[in-house]
Motif scaffolding. Structure first.
Motif, PDB file in Angstrom:
ATOM      1  N   ASP A 433       0.942  -1.398   0.172  1.00 41.07           N
ATOM      2  CA  ASP A 433      -0.083  -0.004  -0.027  1.00 41.07           C
ATOM      3  C   ASP A 433       0.820   1.167   0.053  1.00 41.07           C
ATOM      4  O   ASP A 433       0.664   2.069  -0.603  1.00 41.07           O
ATOM      5  N   ARG A 434       2.087   1.136   0.693  1.00 42.36           N
ATOM      6  CA  ARG A 434       2.911   2.250   0.706  1.00 42.36           C
ATOM      7  C   ARG A 434       3.402   2.803  -0.614  1.00 42.36           C
ATOM      8  O   ARG A 434       3.730   3.805  -0.850  1.00 42.36           O
ATOM      9  N   TYR A 435       3.660   1.756  -1.464  1.00 43.21           N
ATOM     10  CA  TYR A 435       4.368   1.956  -2.588  1.00 43.21           C
ATOM     11  C   TYR A 435       3.272   2.553  -3.565  1.00 43.21           C
ATOM     12  O   TYR A 435       3.583   3.519  -4.286  1.00 43.21           O
ATOM     13  N   LEU A 436       1.970   2.260  -3.656  1.00 42.54           N
ATOM     14  CA  LEU A 436       0.893   2.896  -4.144  1.00 42.54           C
ATOM     15  C   LEU A 436       0.955   4.521  -3.687  1.00 42.54           C
ATOM     16  O   LEU A 436       0.806   5.196  -4.692  1.00 42.54           O
ATOM     17  N   GLU A 437       0.774   4.591  -2.398  1.00 42.89           N
ATOM     18  CA  GLU A 437       0.790   6.118  -1.860  1.00 42.89           C
ATOM     19  C   GLU A 437       1.845   6.899  -2.212  1.00 42.89           C
ATOM     20  O   GLU A 437       1.676   8.010  -2.833  1.00 42.89           O
ATOM     21  N   ALA A 529       5.436  -1.050  -9.651  1.00 42.98           N
ATOM     22  CA  ALA A 529       6.327  -2.242  -9.921  1.00 42.98           C
ATOM     23  C   ALA A 529       7.785  -1.713  -9.981  1.00 42.98           C
ATOM     24  O   ALA A 529       8.727  -2.473  -9.539  1.00 42.98           O
ATOM     25  N   ARG A 530       8.035  -0.579 -10.558  1.00 42.40           N
ATOM     26  CA  ARG A 530       9.167  -0.064 -10.952  1.00 42.40           C
ATOM     27  C   ARG A 530      10.147   0.282  -9.338  1.00 42.40           C
ATOM     28  O   ARG A 530      11.251  -0.161  -9.324  1.00 42.40           O
ATOM     29  N   MET A 531       9.338   0.852  -8.619  1.00 36.29           N
ATOM     30  CA  MET A 531       9.792   1.038  -7.277  1.00 36.29           C
ATOM     31  C   MET A 531      10.389  -0.349  -6.285  1.00 36.29           C
ATOM     32  O   MET A 531      11.520  -0.234  -6.074  1.00 36.29           O
ATOM     33  N   LEU A 532       9.433  -1.141  -6.506  1.00 36.25           N
ATOM     34  CA  LEU A 532       9.525  -2.519  -6.206  1.00 36.25           C
ATOM     35  C   LEU A 532      10.888  -3.150  -6.619  1.00 36.25           C
ATOM     36  O   LEU A 532      11.637  -3.903  -5.982  1.00 36.25           O
TER      37      LEU A 532
END
Length: 558
Positions: A433-437, A529-532
């Motif tokens: 969720d934090r990646y989405l935020e 996805a790129r952040m991940l």
């Protein structure tokens, strides 16, 4: 917002999702800076239009439509620069059995004052999981088992004190908390649990030894009308290939119209409404209806290896750590004709759009260069048959699930235009969720929990196959709070799609669609996805989540 969404596509370097820290327990994890990419709307349009054309005949597994579909996807993956993802090949075989019922009898109910007879299609539907040329359920005793749930961890057993071996169980859709306002209760309150899904109910009926299982259709708790049941359950049905040919399954699984079920209960001297209320209470006791059910059908049986399509962009520094995108390529093939005679369920929204998104995202990631971690692009088969392709991959992973950091699932992009929000199915379940935020930073949109958790969307798409085995997955989609028209307009468009196009022949490509909202959403799918793929973080399910223990056990083995 309309202008801004278009402007984002033209100026990819401006919007950043970086310089953000997230808290994982006591550790602050810095996310990398990710520029919103230039994504190709032409790729989205052309592939969606192609896959949903009549030439693909609705993309049913095991058909000529599948052959065309997987060929197109693999060619597009290669063209944008992905590598084959399965030991030098693009495909993963998924062993399936296709069963097409024919010569279906009416459902006959005896034992009351007079025999009842219900027509196949309009009043009940059924199919068999057993690989037998002839299925005959004759004078099978009927038992109402409420919601058909056995959940010892919740102190709930609808089968307590009753032997249903060889009998026909009648089951309510959804779970006992349906209809409550809060998210508190034995089964998550208003939010559906897996116990509410039809897949679970048939699985449990088989474990109990039932000969047949009939779910009472009710539009609100089912989240779709009878038209969806009829189109989805008639025609060829697909099941995982098994060593025993499905001998451990019920002979017959199906649905019965609520009005028809009310007549059955009346014949048994029972009131359906009263028993539905009773079934919501802990301690409910199954009811012998003192009626007998009879139905038969014949099966055409086809063994087939359907295929998942797998491409990979290998990571440059940690190629043995994986981020995964999933979307299902399949749809229903030929189905119940529309009034104009059209019998192809084209599946343009569901899910030619998601399949096109895999290609468009792959194109963007390749252009940006290899990330630190590898990214898998997985187009799965047989989602419409119960998430079979994703389930097969998750149980037979090409890349270890313990090394799969997490992923993003895409299923059906709406064409309502730009929205002020995104909807997260299963918000609050994991650190993703934090990646989405972070990805929404600067986008003026907010992430909101799904407004209708009672519909059980979390258990109805391919992320669930991975979640069950511990891999954190996020599933979100464009919201209904539209820039033009607000929530009222968004909800109206969503309702129109569900009632008039979903799982029907009119889910077709429209050249007049507004793609601005889709392309804005696609930017967010890219960024998450790129952040991940560029961080060293291993996000987990939140403490207390149902999948946390499985993930912890998986990661402990590394």
């Amino acid at each position: 917002m309309l202008k801004r969404s278009l402007w984002v596509l033209l100026a990819p370097s401006l919007v950043l999702a970086g310089c953000t820290k997230i808290d994982e327990g006591d550790t602050a994890v810095a996310l990398p800076e990710i520029a919103a990419p230039e994504l190709s709307v032409e790729t989205m349009k052309s592939i969606t239009e192609e896959l949903s054309s009549d030439a693909y005949e609705g993309r049913a597994p095991g058909t000529a439509g599948e052959e065309k579909t997987i060929k197109l996807i693999s060619e597009k993956f290669a063209a944008v620069g992905l590598e084959p993802g399965n030991k030098g090949g693009w495909f993963q075989d998924v062993p399936l059995v296709g069963i097409t019922a024919k010569n279906m009898s009416p459902l006959k109910i005896s034992g009351g004052a007079s025999e009842l007879s219900f027509a196949y299609g309009s009043e009940y539907v059924a199919s068999s999981y057993q690989e037998q040329p002839k299925i005959d359920v004759a004078d099978s005793e009927m038992v109402f088992v409420g919601y058909g749930i056995t959940a010892p961890e919740r102190g709930w057993n609808d089968y307590a004190g009753v032997d249903v071996k060889g009998k026909t169980v009648v089951i309510l859709v959804n779970d006992p908390d349906f209809g409550t306002e809060s998210l508190e209760g034995e089964f998550g309150g208003r939010a559906m649990t897996y116990y509410g899904r039809w897949t679970y109910k048939y699985e449990e009926a088989a474990r109990q030894g039932a000969a047949a299982a009939l779910i009472i259709h009710d539009t609100e708790p089912a989240a779709y009308g009878w038209n969806v049941v009829e189109s989805s359950w008639t025609g060829e049905q697909f099941y995982p290939k098994s060593e025993n040919g499905g001998a451990d399954q019920t002979k017959l699984n199906g649905w019965i119209q609520k009005d028809a079920a009310a007549k059955v209960f009346a014949a048994a001297g029972q009131d359906l409404t009263a028993q539905m209320a009773a079934a919501k209470k802990k301690g409910f006791k199954a009811i012998d209806l003192k009626l007998k059910a009879s139905a038969s059908l014949e099966n055409d049986i086809k063994q087939t290896d359907s295929k998942n399509v797998v491409g990979i962009l290998k990571g440059k520094t940690r190629p043995d750590e994986y981020v995964i995108y999933t979307a299902h390529w399949d749809h229903l093939g030929r189905c119940k004709p529309a009034p104009d005679g059209d019998d192809i369920c084209n599946g343009a929204i569901d899910n030619a759009t998601g399949t096109a998104a895999l290609v468009a995202l792959a194109e963007a990631h390749v252009k940006a260069g290899a990330p630190d971690r590898s990214i898998i692009f997985l187009a799965v088969t047989a989602e419409e048959s119960g998430l079979l392709g994703s389930k097969y991959y998750a149980q037979n992973p090409i890349y270890p699930l313990s090394q799969t950091v997490g992923g993003v699932n895409m299923d059906a992009f709406g064409m309502a235009g730009p929205a002020k929000n995104v909807i997260v199915v299963g918000k609050g379940k994991s650190g993703l969720d934090r990646y989405l935020e972070a990805a929404l930073t600067g986008d003026s949109r907010v992430a909101e929990a799904e407004p209708t958790p009672e519909k059980g969307y979390y258990y109805r798409s391919d992320h669930f196959s991975f979640a069950k085995l511990g891999v954190p997955m996020i599933y979100f989609e464009g919201g209904e709070d539209l820039v033009e028209g607000g929530r009222e307009a968004g909800e109206a468009l969503s309702k129109d799609y569900t009632e008039n196009r979903y799982h029907g022949p009119k889910d077709e490509y429209d050249p007049n669609w507004n793609w601005e909202g889709v392309m804005g959403d696609l930017k967010i799918y890219y960024s998450v996805a790129r952040m991940l793929a560029m961080t060293e973080d291993w996000p987990n399910w939140n403490e207390g989540d149902e999948f946390r223990a499985t993930r912890d056990e998986s990661r402990a083995g590394n």
